[in-house]
Design an enzyme around this catalytic site. Structure first.
Site, PDB file in Angstrom:
ATOM      1  N   HIS A 112       0.876  -1.174   0.000  1.00  0.00           N
ATOM      2  CA  HIS A 112       0.000   0.000   0.000  1.00  0.00           C
ATOM      3  C   HIS A 112       0.907   1.215   0.000  1.00  0.00           C
ATOM      4  CE1 HIS A 112      -3.883  -1.934   0.829  1.00  0.00           C
ATOM      5  NE2 HIS A 112      -3.155  -2.815   1.485  1.00  0.00           N
ATOM      6  N   ALA A 165      11.825 -21.200   9.348  1.00  0.00           N
ATOM      7  CA  ALA A 165      10.643 -20.714  10.054  1.00  0.00           C
ATOM      8  C   ALA A 165      10.840 -19.272  10.527  1.00  0.00           C
ATOM      9  CB  ALA A 165      10.383 -21.625  11.253  1.00  0.00           C
ATOM     10  N   THR A 170      13.176 -10.462   2.021  1.00  0.00           N
ATOM     11  CA  THR A 170      13.085  -9.117   1.425  1.00  0.00           C
ATOM     12  C   THR A 170      13.930  -9.012   0.161  1.00  0.00           C
ATOM     13  OG1 THR A 170      14.924  -8.339   2.764  1.00  0.00           O
ATOM     14  CG2 THR A 170      12.723  -8.029   3.681  1.00  0.00           C
ATOM     15  N   LYS A 171      14.856  -9.979  -0.019  1.00  0.00           N
ATOM     16  CA  LYS A 171      15.756  -9.924  -1.179  1.00  0.00           C
ATOM     17  C   LYS A 171      15.810 -11.292  -1.839  1.00  0.00           C
ATOM     18  CE  LYS A 171      18.618  -6.054  -0.063  1.00  0.00           C
ATOM     19  NZ  LYS A 171      18.230  -5.650   1.291  1.00  0.00           N
ATOM     20  N   ARG A 185      18.741 -14.181   5.704  1.00  0.00           N
ATOM     21  CA  ARG A 185      20.145 -14.212   5.238  1.00  0.00           C
ATOM     22  C   ARG A 185      20.524 -15.662   4.945  1.00  0.00           C
ATOM     23  NH1 ARG A 185      20.730  -8.913   4.898  1.00  0.00           N
ATOM     24  NH2 ARG A 185      20.679  -7.752   6.833  1.00  0.00           N
TER      25      ARG A 185
HETATM   26  C1  COA Z   1      15.934 -23.658   8.042  1.00  0.00           C
HETATM   27  C2  COA Z   1      16.100 -25.026   8.668  1.00  0.00           C
HETATM   28  C3  COA Z   1      15.629 -26.120   7.678  1.00  0.00           C
HETATM   29  C4  COA Z   1      17.601 -25.137   8.926  1.00  0.00           C
HETATM   30  O1  COA Z   1      17.912 -26.406   9.355  1.00  0.00           O
HETATM   31  P1  COA Z   1      19.480 -26.747   9.644  1.00  0.00           P
HETATM   32  O2  COA Z   1      20.305 -26.299   8.476  1.00  0.00           O
HETATM   33  O3  COA Z   1      19.541 -28.156  10.067  1.00  0.00           O
HETATM   34  O4  COA Z   1      19.756 -25.746  10.836  1.00  0.00           O
HETATM   35  P2  COA Z   1      20.960 -25.731  11.884  1.00  0.00           P
HETATM   36  O5  COA Z   1      20.426 -26.290  13.157  1.00  0.00           O
HETATM   37  O6  COA Z   1      22.200 -26.338  11.300  1.00  0.00           O
HETATM   38  O7  COA Z   1      21.143 -24.163  12.081  1.00  0.00           O
HETATM   39  C5  COA Z   1      22.135 -23.413  11.458  1.00  0.00           C
HETATM   40  C6  COA Z   1      22.107 -22.014  12.078  1.00  0.00           C
HETATM   41  O8  COA Z   1      20.912 -21.330  11.629  1.00  0.00           O
HETATM   42  C7  COA Z   1      20.106 -20.965  12.746  1.00  0.00           C
HETATM   43  N1  COA Z   1      18.717 -21.190  12.357  1.00  0.00           N
HETATM   44  C8  COA Z   1      18.189 -22.332  11.883  1.00  0.00           C
HETATM   45  N2  COA Z   1      16.892 -22.138  11.567  1.00  0.00           N
HETATM   46  C9  COA Z   1      16.620 -20.853  11.845  1.00  0.00           C
HETATM   47  C10 COA Z   1      15.458 -20.051  11.719  1.00  0.00           C
HETATM   48  N3  COA Z   1      14.326 -20.563  11.252  1.00  0.00           N
HETATM   49  N4  COA Z   1      15.536 -18.754  12.097  1.00  0.00           N
HETATM   50  C11 COA Z   1      16.690 -18.232  12.568  1.00  0.00           C
HETATM   51  N5  COA Z   1      17.835 -18.939  12.692  1.00  0.00           N
HETATM   52  C12 COA Z   1      17.793 -20.239  12.348  1.00  0.00           C
HETATM   53  C13 COA Z   1      20.530 -21.874  13.875  1.00  0.00           C
HETATM   54  O9  COA Z   1      20.271 -21.297  15.122  1.00  0.00           O
HETATM   55  C14 COA Z   1      22.010 -22.012  13.595  1.00  0.00           C
HETATM   56  O10 COA Z   1      22.651 -20.827  14.021  1.00  0.00           O
HETATM   57  P3  COA Z   1      24.153 -20.890  14.671  1.00  0.00           P
HETATM   58  O11 COA Z   1      25.037 -21.397  13.555  1.00  0.00           O
HETATM   59  O12 COA Z   1      24.414 -19.462  15.045  1.00  0.00           O
HETATM   60  O13 COA Z   1      24.062 -21.827  15.804  1.00  0.00           O
HETATM   61  C15 COA Z   1      15.288 -25.195   9.976  1.00  0.00           C
HETATM   62  O14 COA Z   1      15.934 -24.569  11.055  1.00  0.00           O
HETATM   63  C16 COA Z   1      13.878 -24.583   9.852  1.00  0.00           C
HETATM   64  O15 COA Z   1      13.624 -23.400  10.105  1.00  0.00           O
HETATM   65  N6  COA Z   1      12.965 -25.458   9.418  1.00  0.00           N
HETATM   66  C17 COA Z   1      11.583 -25.060   9.131  1.00  0.00           C
HETATM   67  C18 COA Z   1      10.633 -25.906   9.985  1.00  0.00           C
HETATM   68  C19 COA Z   1       9.228 -25.670   9.555  1.00  0.00           C
HETATM   69  O16 COA Z   1       8.761 -24.555   9.447  1.00  0.00           O
HETATM   70  N7  COA Z   1       8.528 -26.752   9.285  1.00  0.00           N
HETATM   71  C20 COA Z   1       7.193 -26.675   8.726  1.00  0.00           C
HETATM   72  C21 COA Z   1       6.799 -28.024   8.234  1.00  0.00           C
HETATM   73  S1  COA Z   1       6.300 -27.969   6.505  1.00  0.00           S
END
Ligand code: COA
Length: 204
Positions: A112, A165, A170-171, A185
């Protein structure tokens, strides 16, 4: 509470039957569109085979003129989205094949008003009266978007990317990259020669 053999309650089975019948009638080719499903501008929405949604999704495909019949929300084959996913498009939101969206996701190609560049919007104009400005959103194939994510206008998410999650995208997100946070990021990239996700060094 009575639980059926498939672990659904009778009420849930009733809702599924109702949604299945409505899907067959109103969304041919889709696998299951759970009701309620709110859709504005259905003729400007396309979807591929096997499309399924959770409960309470809302799609708004807004025309930019009376005669605008362009497809605004394009969904590929085998796309599965969770509950309460809200997609708004005045230009285009395009979603590729084999995409998984979790629940409570907001994807929009517009705002908007305008807050950078020429002809910016004044805060004296009520937000809902500010002109909508759109910029296309493209989500590639094999993308997985986690719970509570927002994908904002003008963003392209490359094939095979994962959005963690609670992220706000934004990019642009490169292909085969995991992005997390607000703003999102990149934290990992897939190395196909090693078949593993490698961490990306960050400055903080
Ligand atoms: C994104 C995702 C897949 C990453 O998994 P991963 O690579 O095994 O993650 P890791 O545990 O190795 O984390 C790596 C780093 O990212 C950070 N991180 C992971 N997910 C994050 C998130 N969603 N937001 C912010 N930081 C996140 C961790 O804290 C870690 O940080 P550090 O290196 O400073 O300790 C997982 O964290 C996630 O968000 N899954 C989504 C779950 C979901 O929504 N499911 C719905 C079902 S359909």
């Amino acid at each position: 509470m009575f639980i059926c053999g498939n672990n659904y309650t009778i009420g849930e089975v009733g809702k599924l039957v109702y949604s299945t019948i409505k899907t067959r009638i109103f969304f041919p080719g889709a696998r299951l569109i759970r009701s309620p499903f709110y859709i504005r501008g259905k003729k400007r929405v396309s979807y591929g085979m096997g499309f399924s949604t959770g409960y309470g999704c809302r799609f708004e495909a807004i025309p930019d003129s009376k005669n605008d019949s362009n497809i605004k929300i394009k969904i590929g084959n085998n796309v599965h989205i969770g509950d309460r996913v809200h997609i708004v498009a005045i230009d285009t939101v395009s979603i590729g094949d084999n995409v998984l969206l979790a629940s409570n996701i907001f994807i929009s190609d517009c705002n908007h008003g305008k807050y950078s560049g020429d002809s910016q919007s004044s805060p004296a104009i009520p937000p809902d009266k500010r002109e909508l400005h759109g910029s296309p959103v493209n989500i590639g194939n094999n993308v997985w978007i986690g719970e509570n994510v927002c994908v904002l206008a003008g963003v392209t998410i490359g094939n095979g990317a994962i959005i963690g999650a609670n992220s706000v995208v934004t990019k642009d997100v490169p292909a085969n990259t995991i992005c997390v946070g607000a703003p999102a990021r990149a934290i990992k990239q897939f190395d196909s020669s090693l078949n593993q996700w490698n961490s990306i060094a960050t400055s903080n």
